[in-house]
Design an enzyme around this catalytic site. Structure first.
Site, PDB file in Angstrom:
ATOM      1  N   ARG A 136     -10.990  -6.846   4.955  1.00 46.13           N
ATOM      2  CA  ARG A 136     -10.422  -5.908   5.939  1.00 46.13           C
ATOM      3  C   ARG A 136     -11.072  -6.242   7.275  1.00 46.13           C
ATOM      4  NH1 ARG A 136      -9.445   0.542   5.672  1.00 46.13           N
ATOM      5  NH2 ARG A 136      -7.720  -0.297   4.461  1.00 46.13           N
ATOM      6  N   HIS A 187      -0.781  -4.558   6.502  1.00 46.69           N
ATOM      7  CA  HIS A 187      -1.515  -3.888   5.417  1.00 46.69           C
ATOM      8  C   HIS A 187      -0.679  -4.007   4.129  1.00 46.69           C
ATOM      9  CE1 HIS A 187      -4.325  -1.451   3.432  1.00 46.69           C
ATOM     10  NE2 HIS A 187      -4.091  -0.267   3.941  1.00 46.69           N
ATOM     11  N   GLN A 201      -1.181  -1.769   0.800  1.00 39.89           N
ATOM     12  CA  GLN A 201      -0.656  -0.404   0.849  1.00 39.89           C
ATOM     13  C   GLN A 201       0.821  -0.385   0.458  1.00 39.89           C
ATOM     14  OE1 GLN A 201      -2.450   2.587   1.767  1.00 39.89           O
ATOM     15  NE2 GLN A 201      -0.637   3.420   0.780  1.00 39.89           N
ATOM     16  N   ASP A 254       2.039   7.349   9.849  1.00 39.04           N
ATOM     17  CA  ASP A 254       0.643   6.900   9.863  1.00 39.04           C
ATOM     18  C   ASP A 254       0.014   7.478  11.129  1.00 39.04           C
ATOM     19  OD1 ASP A 254      -1.716   5.468   9.420  1.00 39.04           O
ATOM     20  OD2 ASP A 254      -0.893   3.524   9.992  1.00 39.04           O
ATOM     21  N   CYS A 280      -0.041   6.598   4.283  1.00 42.33           N
ATOM     22  CA  CYS A 280      -1.076   5.767   3.659  1.00 42.33           C
ATOM     23  C   CYS A 280      -2.429   6.464   3.615  1.00 42.33           C
ATOM     24  CB  CYS A 280      -1.185   4.423   4.384  1.00 42.33           C
ATOM     25  SG  CYS A 280      -1.664   4.552   6.111  1.00 42.33           S
ATOM     26  N   ARG A 290      -2.820   2.729  -5.242  1.00 43.73           N
ATOM     27  CA  ARG A 290      -3.583   1.602  -4.697  1.00 43.73           C
ATOM     28  C   ARG A 290      -4.365   0.922  -5.820  1.00 43.73           C
ATOM     29  NH1 ARG A 290      -4.890   1.424   0.661  1.00 43.73           N
ATOM     30  NH2 ARG A 290      -5.566  -0.674   0.079  1.00 43.73           N
TER      31      ARG A 290
HETATM   32  N1  NVA Z   1      -2.852   2.040  10.870  1.00 40.91           N
HETATM   33  C1  NVA Z   1      -4.074   2.507  10.247  1.00 40.91           C
HETATM   34  C2  NVA Z   1      -3.996   2.370   8.769  1.00 40.91           C
HETATM   35  C3  NVA Z   1      -5.203   2.885   8.043  1.00 40.91           C
HETATM   36  C4  NVA Z   1      -5.133   2.705   6.562  1.00 40.91           C
HETATM   37  C5  NVA Z   1      -5.240   1.724  10.816  1.00 40.91           C
HETATM   38  O1  NVA Z   1      -5.131   0.507  10.950  1.00 40.91           O
HETATM   39  O2  NVA Z   1      -6.252   2.336  11.135  1.00 40.91           O
HETATM   40  N1   CP Z   2      -4.779   3.734   3.237  1.00 41.83           N
HETATM   41  C1   CP Z   2      -5.937   3.087   3.355  1.00 41.83           C
HETATM   42  O1   CP Z   2      -5.989   1.861   3.449  1.00 41.83           O
HETATM   43  O2   CP Z   2      -7.030   3.897   3.348  1.00 41.83           O
HETATM   44  P1   CP Z   2      -8.534   3.475   3.652  1.00 41.83           P
HETATM   45  O3   CP Z   2      -8.630   3.182   5.121  1.00 41.83           O
HETATM   46  O4   CP Z   2      -9.352   4.684   3.269  1.00 41.83           O
HETATM   47  O5   CP Z   2      -8.894   2.278   2.847  1.00 41.83           O
END
Ligand code: NVA
Ligand code: CP
Length: 304
Positions: free
Chosen positions: A104, A131, A134, A219, A259, A287
């Site tokens: 990540r 992502h 997800q 989101d 998500c 997930r």
């Molecule tokens: N769009 C959000 C998704 C988090 C799971 C982010 O990138 O922070």
């Molecule tokens: N939806 C998701 O990826 O959650 P986290 O940021 O908690 O991993």
């Protein structure tokens, strides 16, 4: 065959993705029956997190443990990655020790560089652009609740962000129509919209967008790395809130996904998560199952 990676949904064919979703449903049922299934015994998953996470970390770590392997959590704070060791070098070293690696991070090019230098499969666990993990969970959740998503209409409400981009890829790979309901200036990447214009369209008005849809999904307004834009975005996105009233305009069988984490009072109303049309807890749980299916496929399938 060269090492397979999962950096976006386009790395797998539609039939591979369909197979993964079915397998995730099977693995979920096996777990619910208390069956012990450890095909990844002695396998090690490296887990690089340059951004925060609850669901992704726990689902990967629990998932690899349940499959008989072990996960190693790596943060830039306490590895040399955070002190400037090149991604290429890190990938070469870690992929000689781990059997599979998830990352990540910020720019998508970082996971591409990592994968290009890795001997083992690399999974994108969220970048600024995509992502895909997800989406595996979301597609599993839709299938469990409503059957095939093929030919259905999904409405993405809010920012044209990493999740939105993965929804565009999903529309192509799972064969559904996607309406992107975002304010001007926050559109998804234009080249991605253009490449999928046969099934993706942008509608600015939330009510018009939601009408007749089979699923609404949203989101946060400000993603990780955009914290300083939060206040400004709250103004721009004010009318892009999913509520039971907006859901009432959708198809009578419509469901709602997010998500998570969610900001009540921003992208969703305070009562949206408690609405019977919200399937967010199943979505979060999936997930685990979807990523177990993914890791199993990448490590056990000789064709992969
Ligand atoms: N769009 C959000 C998704 C988090 C799971 C982010 O990138 O922070
Ligand atoms: N939806 C998701 O990826 O959650 P986290 O940021 O908690 O991993």
């Amino acid at each position: 065959m060269s090492t397979r990676h999962f950096l976006t949904l386009l790395d797998f064919t539609p039939s591979e993705l369909a197979m993964l979703i079915n397998r995730a449903i099977e693995l979920k049922s096996m777990q619910q029956q208390g069956l012990v299934y450890e095909p990844l015994k002695n396998k090690v998953l490296g887990m690089i997190f340059e951004k925060s996470s609850t669901r992704t970390r726990v689902s990967f770590e629990a998932g690899i443990a349940q499959l008989g392997g072990a996960g190693i959590f790596l943060s830039p704070r306490d590895t040399q990655l955070g002190r400037g060791e090149p991604i290429e070098d890190s990938a070469k070293v870690l992929s000689r020790m781990c059997d599979i690696i998830m990352i990540r991070t910020f720019g998508h090019e970082k996971v591409e560089t990592f994968a290009a230098n890795s001997r083992v499969p690399v999974i994108n666990a969220l970048t600024d652009e995509y992502h895909p993990c997800q989406l595996l969970a979301d597609m599993q959740t839709f299938q469990e609740h409503r059957g095939s998503i093929q030919g259905k209409t999904v409405v993405w409400v809010g920012d044209g962000n990493n999740m939105c981009h993965s929804y565009i890829n999903a529309a192509r790979q799972f064969d559904f129509n996607l309406v992107v309901n975002c304010p001007e200036g926050f559109d998804p990447m234009p080249e991605l919209v253009e490449a999928n214009k046969d099934r993706v369209k942008i509608i600015r008005d939330p009510k018009e967008a939601a009408t007749g849809a089979h699923m609404l999904v949203t989101d946060v307004w400000a993603s990780m790395g955009q914290e300083e834009e939060q206040k400004e975005r709250e103004k721009v996105f004010k009318k892009y809130q999913v509520s039971p009233e907006l859901m009432d305009l959708a198809h009578e069988d419509a469901i709602f996904m997010h998500c998570l984490p969610a900001h009540r009072g921003e992208e969703i109303s305070h009562d949206m998560m408690d609405d019977p049309r919200a399937v967010v807890w199943d979505e979060a749980e999936n997930r685990l199952h979807a990523q177990k299916a993914l890791m199993e496929y990448l490590l056990c399938n000789e064709e992969a």
